[in-house]
Design an enzyme around this catalytic site. Structure first.
Site, PDB file in Angstrom:
ATOM      1  N   ASN A   9       0.874  -1.176   0.000  1.00  0.00           N
ATOM      2  CA  ASN A   9       0.000   0.000   0.000  1.00  0.00           C
ATOM      3  C   ASN A   9       0.914   1.229   0.000  1.00  0.00           C
ATOM      4  O   ASN A   9       1.489   1.569   1.027  1.00  0.00           O
ATOM      5  CB  ASN A   9      -0.890  -0.033   1.255  1.00  0.00           C
ATOM      6  CG  ASN A   9      -1.696   1.245   1.418  1.00  0.00           C
ATOM      7  OD1 ASN A   9      -1.784   2.063   0.507  1.00  0.00           O
ATOM      8  ND2 ASN A   9      -2.286   1.414   2.593  1.00  0.00           N
ATOM      9  N   LYS A  11       0.136   4.241  -0.327  1.00  0.00           N
ATOM     10  CA  LYS A  11      -0.494   5.460   0.225  1.00  0.00           C
ATOM     11  C   LYS A  11      -0.250   6.627  -0.725  1.00  0.00           C
ATOM     12  O   LYS A  11      -0.200   6.420  -1.941  1.00  0.00           O
ATOM     13  CB  LYS A  11       0.004   5.721   1.647  1.00  0.00           C
ATOM     14  CG  LYS A  11      -0.114   4.454   2.516  1.00  0.00           C
ATOM     15  CD  LYS A  11       0.041   4.683   3.963  1.00  0.00           C
ATOM     16  CE  LYS A  11      -0.096   3.345   4.697  1.00  0.00           C
ATOM     17  NZ  LYS A  11      -0.093   3.441   6.137  1.00  0.00           N
ATOM     18  N   HIS A  94      -9.579   1.444   4.481  1.00  0.00           N
ATOM     19  CA  HIS A  94      -8.340   1.574   5.255  1.00  0.00           C
ATOM     20  C   HIS A  94      -8.596   2.520   6.423  1.00  0.00           C
ATOM     21  O   HIS A  94      -9.353   3.481   6.297  1.00  0.00           O
ATOM     22  CB  HIS A  94      -7.221   2.117   4.352  1.00  0.00           C
ATOM     23  CG  HIS A  94      -5.878   2.051   5.017  1.00  0.00           C
ATOM     24  ND1 HIS A  94      -5.482   2.977   5.943  1.00  0.00           N
ATOM     25  CD2 HIS A  94      -4.864   1.161   4.915  1.00  0.00           C
ATOM     26  CE1 HIS A  94      -4.262   2.652   6.378  1.00  0.00           C
ATOM     27  NE2 HIS A  94      -3.874   1.558   5.768  1.00  0.00           N
ATOM     28  N   GLU A  96      -6.962   4.848   7.632  1.00  0.00           N
ATOM     29  CA  GLU A  96      -6.679   6.269   7.361  1.00  0.00           C
ATOM     30  C   GLU A  96      -7.867   6.925   6.663  1.00  0.00           C
ATOM     31  O   GLU A  96      -8.150   8.103   6.875  1.00  0.00           O
ATOM     32  CB  GLU A  96      -5.399   6.384   6.515  1.00  0.00           C
ATOM     33  CG  GLU A  96      -4.152   6.104   7.351  1.00  0.00           C
ATOM     34  CD  GLU A  96      -2.976   5.558   6.574  1.00  0.00           C
ATOM     35  OE1 GLU A  96      -2.959   5.627   5.330  1.00  0.00           O
ATOM     36  OE2 GLU A  96      -2.047   5.039   7.235  1.00  0.00           O
ATOM     37  N   GLU A 166      -5.875  -5.088  10.354  1.00  0.00           N
ATOM     38  CA  GLU A 166      -4.824  -4.109  10.659  1.00  0.00           C
ATOM     39  C   GLU A 166      -5.159  -3.379  11.966  1.00  0.00           C
ATOM     40  O   GLU A 166      -6.001  -2.483  11.969  1.00  0.00           O
ATOM     41  CB  GLU A 166      -4.735  -3.068   9.537  1.00  0.00           C
ATOM     42  CG  GLU A 166      -4.342  -3.631   8.195  1.00  0.00           C
ATOM     43  CD  GLU A 166      -3.699  -2.560   7.322  1.00  0.00           C
ATOM     44  OE1 GLU A 166      -2.555  -2.770   6.913  1.00  0.00           O
ATOM     45  OE2 GLU A 166      -4.336  -1.515   7.068  1.00  0.00           O
ATOM     46  N   GLY A 172       2.088   2.064  10.744  1.00  0.00           N
ATOM     47  CA  GLY A 172       3.100   3.107  10.644  1.00  0.00           C
ATOM     48  C   GLY A 172       3.775   3.455  11.962  1.00  0.00           C
ATOM     49  O   GLY A 172       4.517   4.428  12.055  1.00  0.00           O
ATOM     50  N   SER A 212       2.979  -2.345  10.331  1.00  0.00           N
ATOM     51  CA  SER A 212       4.430  -2.404  10.555  1.00  0.00           C
ATOM     52  C   SER A 212       5.063  -3.750  10.184  1.00  0.00           C
ATOM     53  O   SER A 212       5.996  -4.214  10.843  1.00  0.00           O
ATOM     54  CB  SER A 212       4.760  -2.032  12.008  1.00  0.00           C
ATOM     55  OG  SER A 212       4.341  -0.713  12.288  1.00  0.00           O
TER      56      SER A 212
HETATM   57  P1  PGA Z   1       2.569   0.116   7.660  1.00  0.00           P
HETATM   58  O1  PGA Z   1       1.143   0.380   6.977  1.00  0.00           O
HETATM   59  O2  PGA Z   1       3.082  -1.174   7.090  1.00  0.00           O
HETATM   60  O3  PGA Z   1       3.410   1.294   7.303  1.00  0.00           O
HETATM   61  O4  PGA Z   1       2.321   0.015   9.131  1.00  0.00           O
HETATM   62  C1  PGA Z   1       0.231  -0.652   6.773  1.00  0.00           C
HETATM   63  C2  PGA Z   1      -1.002  -0.101   6.121  1.00  0.00           C
HETATM   64  O5  PGA Z   1      -1.341   1.058   6.354  1.00  0.00           O
HETATM   65  O6  PGA Z   1      -1.675  -0.815   5.371  1.00  0.00           O
END
Ligand code: PGA
Length: 248
Positions: A9, A11, A94, A96, A166, A172, A212
């Site tokens: 992803n 982003k 997601h 976010e 998740e 992140g 992560s």
């Molecule tokens: P990350 O993000 O691996 O940077 O924690 C995962 C995601 O947002 O799908």
């Protein structure tokens, strides 16, 4: 045996020239993998990514979609539009987007239906906040989300969806769910699917862990009995690092 599915992803990162360069570098590194490899890229990269990934084993996905097919929705992109250029996957719900763009489970459900109706495979994100984790309600929260986002989805459609568990606090942050917790929750999701759709569907559905994930920890997640892959954010921005995860 369910396939392992590793999805990146990106982003809001990567310009088209960077996307092309990335895929050119990734292609030879993952060409022999048995795992499914997906890159979910910004809208502006989609066309370039699709062209560059042609004749490779890398699949391309988007990161969002609108639920209507067309109309007065300034700034939005429909499932039909994504499908028309050859996109195969789309991340939906997601955290976010849930947090910053107020997407509810009901909106996520509408998007999932639109994606499936247009032949896209949704990667549906669910997960708990740190407060919910600390209150000990993770299982309840996640199974409720699963029920709502799959409302009115039919049994035969389940094999075309991916669920990404998740934990929001792990995204992140460098913090990760323990392997046991991640596997327990993915199993809980699978049991919920079994309750709604029966065993056949529950055995087929792909459930990823995300939050992560990096080369140092991916192997344990991917070897866990109920985890079928990973949704990778930060570590998907470098082709060598992402390839390490794909090849675990
Ligand atoms: P990350 O993000 O691996 O940077 O924690 C995962 C995601 O947002 O799908």
């Amino acid at each position: 045996m369910r396939k392992k599915v590793i999805a990146g992803n990106w982003k809001m990162n990567m310009l088209p020239n960077e996307a092309i360069d990335f895929i050119d570098k990734l292609t030879p590194l993952v060409k022999d993998t048995q795992n499914e490899v997906i890159l979910c890229v910004p809208y502006t990269d989609l066309f370039y990514a699709l062209l560059t990934a042609q004749n490779t084993n890398i699949k391309i996905g988007a990161q969002n979609v609108h639920w209507e097919e067309s109309g007065a929705y300034t700034g939005e992109i429909s499932a039909k539009m994504l499908k028309s250029i050859g996109v195969e996957y789309v991340i939906i719900g997601h955290s976010e987007r849930r947090k910053n763009f107020f997407e509810t489970d009901e909106i996520v459900n509408k998007k999932v239906k639109a994606a499936l109706a247009n032949g896209l495979k949704p990667i549906i994100c669910v997960g708990e906040t740190i407060e919910q984790k600390e209150a000990g309600v993770t299982k309840k929260v996640v199974t409720e989300q699963v029920k709502k986002v799959l409302d009115e989805i039919k049994e035969e459609q389940i094999e075309n969806i991916i669920i990404a568990y998740e934990p929001i606090w792990a995204i992140g942050s460098g913090k990760t769910a323990t392997i046991k917790d991640a596997n327990d929750i993915t199993k809980e999701i699978r049991d919920e699917i079994c309750k709604i759709y029966g065993q056949k569907a529950s055995k087929r559905v792909i459930i990823q862990y995300g939050g992560s994930v990096k080369p140092e920890n991916c192997k344990e997640y991917l070897n866990a009995s109920d985890i079928d892959g990973a949704l990778v954010g930060g570590a998907s921005l470098n082709p060598e690092i992402f390839a390490e995860i794909v090849n675990n």
